[in-house]
Enzyme design. Structure first.
Site, mmCIF file in Angstrom:
data_model
loop_
_atom_site.group_PDB
_atom_site.id
_atom_site.type_symbol
_atom_site.label_atom_id
_atom_site.label_comp_id
_atom_site.label_asym_id
_atom_site.label_seq_id
_atom_site.Cartn_x
_atom_site.Cartn_y
_atom_site.Cartn_z
ATOM 1 N N GLU A 6 7.783 -12.097 -21.877
ATOM 2 C CA GLU A 6 7.471 -10.717 -21.517
ATOM 3 C C GLU A 6 6.251 -10.218 -22.323
ATOM 4 O O GLU A 6 5.367 -9.560 -21.788
ATOM 5 C CB GLU A 6 8.704 -9.824 -21.752
ATOM 6 N N LYS B 43 2.758 -8.923 -20.684
ATOM 7 C CA LYS B 43 2.161 -7.612 -20.973
ATOM 8 C C LYS B 43 0.707 -7.783 -21.400
ATOM 9 O O LYS B 43 -0.176 -7.083 -20.931
ATOM 10 C CB LYS B 43 2.880 -6.891 -22.120
ATOM 11 N N GLU C 102 -1.605 -9.092 -18.402
ATOM 12 C CA GLU C 102 -1.857 -8.181 -17.280
ATOM 13 C C GLU C 102 -2.722 -6.988 -17.689
ATOM 14 O O GLU C 102 -3.453 -6.442 -16.883
ATOM 15 C CB GLU C 102 -0.559 -7.720 -16.616
ATOM 16 N N CYS D 130 0.857 -1.177 0.000
ATOM 17 C CA CYS D 130 0.000 0.000 0.000
ATOM 18 C C CYS D 130 0.894 1.228 0.000
ATOM 19 O O CYS D 130 2.113 1.106 0.055
ATOM 20 C CB CYS D 130 -0.835 0.036 1.268
ATOM 21 N N LYS E 98 1.918 -1.385 -8.817
ATOM 22 C CA LYS E 98 3.187 -1.121 -9.493
ATOM 23 C C LYS E 98 4.362 -1.735 -8.746
ATOM 24 O O LYS E 98 5.268 -2.298 -9.336
ATOM 25 C CB LYS E 98 3.364 0.393 -9.630
ATOM 26 N N TRP F 210 -3.638 -1.924 -1.339
ATOM 27 C CA TRP F 210 -3.652 -3.112 -2.194
ATOM 28 C C TRP F 210 -3.864 -4.272 -1.237
ATOM 29 O O TRP F 210 -3.007 -4.584 -0.416
ATOM 30 C CB TRP F 210 -2.337 -3.247 -2.948
ATOM 31 N N ASN G 95 1.623 0.122 5.897
ATOM 32 C CA ASN G 95 2.014 -0.618 4.696
ATOM 33 C C ASN G 95 2.898 -1.764 5.146
ATOM 34 O O ASN G 95 3.845 -1.548 5.902
ATOM 35 C CB ASN G 95 2.783 0.318 3.754
ATOM 36 N N GLY G 96 2.580 -2.979 4.692
ATOM 37 C CA GLY G 96 3.388 -4.138 5.080
ATOM 38 C C GLY G 96 2.516 -5.204 5.695
ATOM 39 O O GLY G 96 1.298 -5.218 5.475
ATOM 40 N N HIS H 240 6.890 -30.224 -27.528
ATOM 41 C CA HIS H 240 6.979 -31.087 -26.348
ATOM 42 C C HIS H 240 5.735 -30.980 -25.463
ATOM 43 O O HIS H 240 5.771 -31.403 -24.311
ATOM 44 C CB HIS H 240 8.240 -30.742 -25.549
ATOM 45 N N ARG I 125 1.134 1.938 -6.115
ATOM 46 C CA ARG I 125 1.352 0.918 -5.095
ATOM 47 C C ARG I 125 0.091 0.116 -4.783
ATOM 48 O O ARG I 125 0.140 -0.847 -4.019
ATOM 49 C CB ARG I 125 1.854 1.573 -3.805
HETATM 50 C C1 F6R Z 1 4.913 -6.177 -15.327
HETATM 51 C C2 F6R Z 1 5.582 -5.563 -14.204
HETATM 52 C C3 F6R Z 1 5.978 -6.417 -13.041
HETATM 53 C C4 F6R Z 1 7.296 -5.929 -12.433
HETATM 54 C C5 F6R Z 1 7.637 -6.746 -11.172
HETATM 55 C C6 F6R Z 1 8.987 -6.362 -10.601
HETATM 56 O O1 F6R Z 1 4.650 -5.268 -16.350
HETATM 57 O O2 F6R Z 1 5.802 -4.379 -14.184
HETATM 58 O O3 F6R Z 1 6.057 -7.758 -13.401
HETATM 59 O O4 F6R Z 1 8.305 -6.078 -13.390
HETATM 60 O O5 F6R Z 1 6.655 -6.551 -10.212
HETATM 61 O O6 F6R Z 1 9.013 -5.013 -10.264
HETATM 62 P P1 F6R Z 1 10.365 -4.242 -10.032
HETATM 63 O O7 F6R Z 1 11.121 -4.281 -11.306
HETATM 64 O O8 F6R Z 1 9.950 -2.876 -9.635
HETATM 65 O O9 F6R Z 1 11.109 -4.970 -8.941
#
Ligand code: F6R
Length: 606
Positions: free
Chosen positions: A479, A483, A486, A2, A601, A74, A99-100, A502, A27
């Site tokens: 990746e 993208k 998500e 959060c 994020k 969150w 937060n935590g 396989h 967050r």
């Molecule tokens: C996906 C995305 C997440 C972050 C992951 C690690 O688009 O952004 O998968 O890559 O949560 O986050 P960081 O790089 O901030 O440790």
């Protein structure tokens, strides 16, 4: 995970707190809330949903006061309800934001319930509010109250507390979760990061783990884990509020995709030494010490790590393993052949990555961080940072940080190869020259928004998609799938092209979208024949590559042509159409692009 904010000063503060919460929305954004003290009463407003819902509530039921705390949530413990939203208020006396995770909350809750406290939420955080209400009720002053509560709780936390008994005092503490204290002329602000107060001040104090502080309008008293007054440095942080606007784009993600030419060129500049060579600027002695590497990361950063592994092993001949951060320390890894751990993180706050690098440090490895937020916890804890210069990334889906991470990893591969003699100067220079063309190629890639739109339109109704690639394009396929899923909530998986036969090939049916990255290298014919196998089983084939790489793939239904680039650098350029495809598919579906459901994020819980 959060975001928390607190303010004590001379001004009416609810709008200031909301402004800071807006900058912390990355967050989490399940619910939010604010508590202020006005006329000796704590005023509490909480709302489920986005911050806009809280703003509407405050318009209907205004608050006032020059001290207050705010929270954006969150959900971890307890569902997304108003009761579980912060601040938690107890006995109209104490309000807290946290937060935590308080790991021993169940035991504490039992003890408090036995003392007659009744709980109104399912959160672990509410125990904090009760503990403070209890100790303040017993007459403890703020410092003593903090000391008493901290002696009882275990876990990761940063929190802020206000109490009606001390209407000019903020009580805060941190352990493993981030907390910054901003100092301005008329006020002190606390927040989960410095960006949240960039519009108010650049003078920031970072608390260390287990520090706590008592803050009044004129004073910040900090104490360390031994309850001794602690002198923590005031740092001037460099976060421009202008960088945090959408600058006319509809979404932060769209803006951040467009910022990649700059992000890549700034990162290349940061990775250039005084002789104008591509380099991490690590000293020769440090480079020579790196004989085996473990790359630690999560999500998109993990896929960057996997691409980096191909490059470092190929150009420098140094063995590399990639570890998903959340798995690393729990399986007691054997690191005898490794000398160096490198954590890759955009935010520098992902708790999994932080705990993984701490574990590596404990095992005696040298630690480096490829980090975008240089004021983050990871940046401060590693021996040395290799910064990505992507600028603030606000959109939940990582874009420019990923391509910037790739630039740093390529620079590292070149520095290491040059140092150990595996890579001659001409080859290093050749790659450098080609890398210098990548910002231009990234700029040209922005035209792909037009050509990818019809494909996104077809994709938006898919139930599932496969992404394929070989070599460095295999992690990129993962990746691309991440993208898409998500942002658009379409199920997507990335596979190594050669792995299809396989098992995953059983998924193929008429019309299943199969998106394949291809490059112009010696392995391309194999990737193309794997794709042919998918086409033979009815797959809707989309290829992404340079004109000459996709030229011969006449069986593809759609081709996304990227600007010309050297095969070894293809993952950097091909990442951009993958981002655009995910962005446009989500946009065509109408999902919430900057704040996809269930995500945040920066993930600061395990
Ligand atoms: C996906 C995305 C997440 C972050 C992951 C690690 O688009 O952004 O998968 O890559 O949560 O986050 P960081 O790089 O901030 O440790």
């Amino acid at each position: 995970m959060c975001g928390i904010v607190g303010y004590v000063g001379n001004e009416t503060c609810h709008e200031i707190i909301i402004g800071s919460l807006e900058r912390l929305e990355y967050r989490g954004y399940d619910s939010s809330g604010i508590a202020t003290i006005h006329n000796d009463q704590i005023q509490l407003r909480r709302a489920v949903g986005k911050l806009s819902d809280l703003k509407t509530k405050i318009l209907d039921e205004p608050v006032s006061g020059t001290i207050g705390i705010g929270h954006i949530r969150w959900a971890t413990h307890g569902g997304v309800t108003e009761q579980n939203a912060h601040p938690h208020l107890v006995n109209s006396e104490v309000a807290i934001v946290h937060n935590g995770i308080i790991e021993n909350y169940a035991q504490l809750k039992k003890e408090l319930a036995e003392k007659g406290f009744s709980f109104s939420s399912d959160t672990d955080s509410e125990v904090l509010a009760h503990l403070f209400a209890f100790v303040i009720g017993q007459g403890l002053a703020p410092v003593e109250a903090l000391k008493a509560v901290l002696s009882k709780i275990e876990g990761a936390y940063s929190f802020a507390v206000i109490s009606k008994s001390y209407p000019e005092t903020l009580m805060v503490a941190r352990n493993a979760s981030p907390l910054a204290i901003g100092i301005s002329d008329n006020a002190t602000i606390i927040a989960s990061d410095a960006t949240a107060m960039a519009h108010l001040t650049r003078q920031v104090i970072y608390l260390k783990d287990n520090d706590y502080a008592v803050i009044t309008p004129t004073k910040v008293d900090i104490y360390d884990v031994k309850n001794k007054p602690a002198n923590r440095q005031v740092i001037k942080v460099n976060v421009s509020p202008i960088l945090l606007d959408k600058a006319g784009y509809k979404h932060y993600m769209e803006k951040e995709i467009h910022e990649q030419p700059d992000a890549i060129s700034h990162t290349i500049s940061a990775m250039t030494d005084i002789h104008g060579r591509l380099s991490t600027n690590l000293e020769a002695a440090s480079l020579t010490k790196i004989r085996g590497i473990v790359l630690l990361a999560a999500g998109t950063s993990f896929y960057a790590a996997q691409i980096g592994r191909y490059w470092i092993e190929r150009l420098a001949g140094i063995p590399v393993v990639c570890e998903i951060a959340s798995e690393y320390h729990y399986r007691n890894p054997i690191a005898s052949h490794q000398t160096t751990a490198i954590v890759i993180s955009q935010s520098g706050e992902s708790i999994d990555s932080l705990l993984a690098i701490r574990h590596a440090k404990k095992m005696g490895l040298d630690t480096y961080g490829i980090v975008n937020v240089v004021s983050s916890t990871i940046s401060r804890e590693v021996d040395k940072i290799l910064p990505t210069r992507a600028g603030p990334e606000i959109g939940v889906a990582s874009t420019k940080a990923f391509t910037a991470q790739l630039v740093v990893l390529m620079s590292l591969a070149i520095s290491l190869g040059r140092q150990n003699g595996r890579l001659d100067e001409d080859k290093a220079l050749d790659i450098h020259q080609k890398l210098l063309k990548i910002p231009g190629a990234a700029g040209k890639s922005m035209k792909l928004f037009n050509s990818v739109l019809p494909i996104a339109n077809r994709l938006k109704n898919a139930r599932s998609c496969l992404f394929l690639g070989r070599d460095t394009l295999f992690p990129l396929a993962c990746e691309g799938a991440l993208k898409l899923k998500e942002l658009s909530y379409i199920h997507a998986e990335g596979f190594a092209s050669g792995e299809m036969k396989h098992g995953p090939i059983a998924l193929l049916e008429e019309g299943l979208p199969v998106i394949s990255f291809v490059s112009e290298d010696e392995i391309a014919p194999k990737a193309i024949s794997n794709l042919k196998e998918a086409e033979a089983r009815g797959g809707y084939i989309i290829v992404i590559g340079t004109q000459s790489a996709v030229n011969t793939i006449d069986f593809a239904s759609d081709k996304i042509i990227i600007p010309d680039c050297e095969p070894i650098l293809t993952p950097i350029v091909s990442a951009i159409p993958a981002q655009i495809l995910a962005y446009l598919t989500a946009s065509e579906k109408g999902t919430d692009i900057d704040q996809p459901r269930n995500l945040a994020k920066s993930v600061t819980v395990e």
